[in-house]
Design a protein around this motif. Structure first.
Motif, PDB file in Angstrom:
ATOM      1  N   ILE A  54     -52.862  57.113 -15.424  1.00  0.00           N
ATOM      2  CA  ILE A  54     -54.291  57.328 -15.185  1.00  0.00           C
ATOM      3  C   ILE A  54     -54.505  58.108 -13.893  1.00  0.00           C
ATOM      4  O   ILE A  54     -55.275  59.083 -13.862  1.00  0.00           O
ATOM      5  CB  ILE A  54     -55.052  55.980 -15.154  1.00  0.00           C
ATOM      6  N   ALA A  55     -53.809  57.710 -12.831  1.00  0.00           N
ATOM      7  CA  ALA A  55     -53.951  58.404 -11.549  1.00  0.00           C
ATOM      8  C   ALA A  55     -53.496  59.859 -11.668  1.00  0.00           C
ATOM      9  O   ALA A  55     -54.189  60.777 -11.193  1.00  0.00           O
ATOM     10  CB  ALA A  55     -53.162  57.681 -10.469  1.00  0.00           C
ATOM     11  N   ASP A  56     -52.358  60.083 -12.299  1.00  0.00           N
ATOM     12  CA  ASP A  56     -51.852  61.440 -12.458  1.00  0.00           C
ATOM     13  C   ASP A  56     -52.806  62.306 -13.283  1.00  0.00           C
ATOM     14  O   ASP A  56     -53.055  63.471 -12.957  1.00  0.00           O
ATOM     15  CB  ASP A  56     -50.469  61.431 -13.114  1.00  0.00           C
ATOM     16  N   TYR A  72     -64.438  59.881 -17.380  1.00  0.00           N
ATOM     17  CA  TYR A  72     -65.057  58.584 -17.647  1.00  0.00           C
ATOM     18  C   TYR A  72     -64.176  57.712 -18.535  1.00  0.00           C
ATOM     19  O   TYR A  72     -64.111  56.495 -18.344  1.00  0.00           O
ATOM     20  CB  TYR A  72     -66.441  58.754 -18.279  1.00  0.00           C
ATOM     21  N   TYR A  73     -63.489  58.327 -19.479  1.00  0.00           N
ATOM     22  CA  TYR A  73     -62.563  57.574 -20.325  1.00  0.00           C
ATOM     23  C   TYR A  73     -61.445  56.957 -19.479  1.00  0.00           C
ATOM     24  O   TYR A  73     -61.129  55.765 -19.624  1.00  0.00           O
ATOM     25  CB  TYR A  73     -61.982  58.493 -21.409  1.00  0.00           C
ATOM     26  N   GLN A  77     -60.605  52.975 -18.712  1.00  0.00           N
ATOM     27  CA  GLN A  77     -59.289  52.363 -18.931  1.00  0.00           C
ATOM     28  C   GLN A  77     -58.802  51.677 -17.660  1.00  0.00           C
ATOM     29  O   GLN A  77     -58.259  50.574 -17.701  1.00  0.00           O
ATOM     30  CB  GLN A  77     -58.270  53.427 -19.367  1.00  0.00           C
ATOM     31  N   PHE A  78     -59.006  52.335 -16.531  1.00  0.00           N
ATOM     32  CA  PHE A  78     -58.614  51.751 -15.253  1.00  0.00           C
ATOM     33  C   PHE A  78     -59.392  50.465 -14.983  1.00  0.00           C
ATOM     34  O   PHE A  78     -58.825  49.462 -14.547  1.00  0.00           O
ATOM     35  CB  PHE A  78     -58.840  52.768 -14.130  1.00  0.00           C
ATOM     36  N   ILE A  84     -58.726  42.509 -14.960  1.00  0.00           N
ATOM     37  CA  ILE A  84     -57.689  41.483 -15.128  1.00  0.00           C
ATOM     38  C   ILE A  84     -57.001  41.200 -13.797  1.00  0.00           C
ATOM     39  O   ILE A  84     -56.786  40.036 -13.425  1.00  0.00           O
ATOM     40  CB  ILE A  84     -56.674  41.920 -16.200  1.00  0.00           C
ATOM     41  N   ILE A  85     -56.674  42.248 -13.062  1.00  0.00           N
ATOM     42  CA  ILE A  85     -56.039  42.068 -11.749  1.00  0.00           C
ATOM     43  C   ILE A  85     -56.978  41.336 -10.800  1.00  0.00           C
ATOM     44  O   ILE A  85     -56.561  40.432 -10.070  1.00  0.00           O
ATOM     45  CB  ILE A  85     -55.604  43.425 -11.161  1.00  0.00           C
ATOM     46  N   ASP A  86     -58.238  41.699 -10.824  1.00  0.00           N
ATOM     47  CA  ASP A  86     -59.222  41.060  -9.950  1.00  0.00           C
ATOM     48  C   ASP A  86     -59.326  39.563 -10.246  1.00  0.00           C
ATOM     49  O   ASP A  86     -59.334  38.739  -9.328  1.00  0.00           O
ATOM     50  CB  ASP A  86     -60.579  41.739 -10.113  1.00  0.00           C
ATOM     51  N   GLU A  87     -59.361  39.218 -11.503  1.00  0.00           N
ATOM     52  CA  GLU A  87     -59.416  37.806 -11.904  1.00  0.00           C
ATOM     53  C   GLU A  87     -58.153  37.065 -11.446  1.00  0.00           C
ATOM     54  O   GLU A  87     -58.221  35.953 -10.930  1.00  0.00           O
ATOM     55  CB  GLU A  87     -59.555  37.709 -13.422  1.00  0.00           C
TER      56      GLU A  87
END
Length: 119
Positions: A54-56, A72-73, A77-78, A84-87
């Motif tokens: 995604i970053a690339d 935006y897509y 996705q990010f 999930i990581i935040d939770e």
């Protein structure tokens, strides 16, 4: 350079920063501040949601021209992986509190890509 392009590239650079931070912290197993098993779980989530790709892609598509639809897509996705990581970090805050500043920055950058402001 378009402001939206700059925001996308900044988001991508911060995603790369998070990836490097997690990898470096995980490799340094003697680091007593971050629980390595829980950090490894974050690393797996980032791999599952393909944060590096995604970053690339954000950097690649916004380097010369603004591609709103694909940007935006990718941000959506990010955001799925980030939620999930935040939770997970909230549930394990005591062991992962050092990562919260980076997550806060990433959440704010990704929230700046609301669909209402498409130009």
């Amino acid at each position: 350079m378009n402001f939206q392009m700059q925001k996308a590239i900044l988001l991508a650079e911060n995603i790369n920063g998070l990836i490097k931070f997690v990898q470096k912290s995980h490799e340094n197993k003697n680091d007593f501040r971050i629980h390595s098993e829980k950090l490894y779980q974050i690393k797996l989530i980032m791999e599952d949601f393909k944060f590096q790709i995604i970053a690339d892609e954000l950097i690649r598509i916004n380097q010369f021209d603004w591609d709103a639809k694909y940007t935006y897509y990718l941000v959506d996705q990010f955001n799925r992986g980030m939620s999930i990581i935040d939770e997970y970090v909230k549930n394990n805050y005591y062991d992962l509190f050092l990562i919260t500043a980076r997550l806060h920055t990433l959440k704010n950058l990704s929230l700046s890509f609301s669909h209402e402001e498409t130009h």
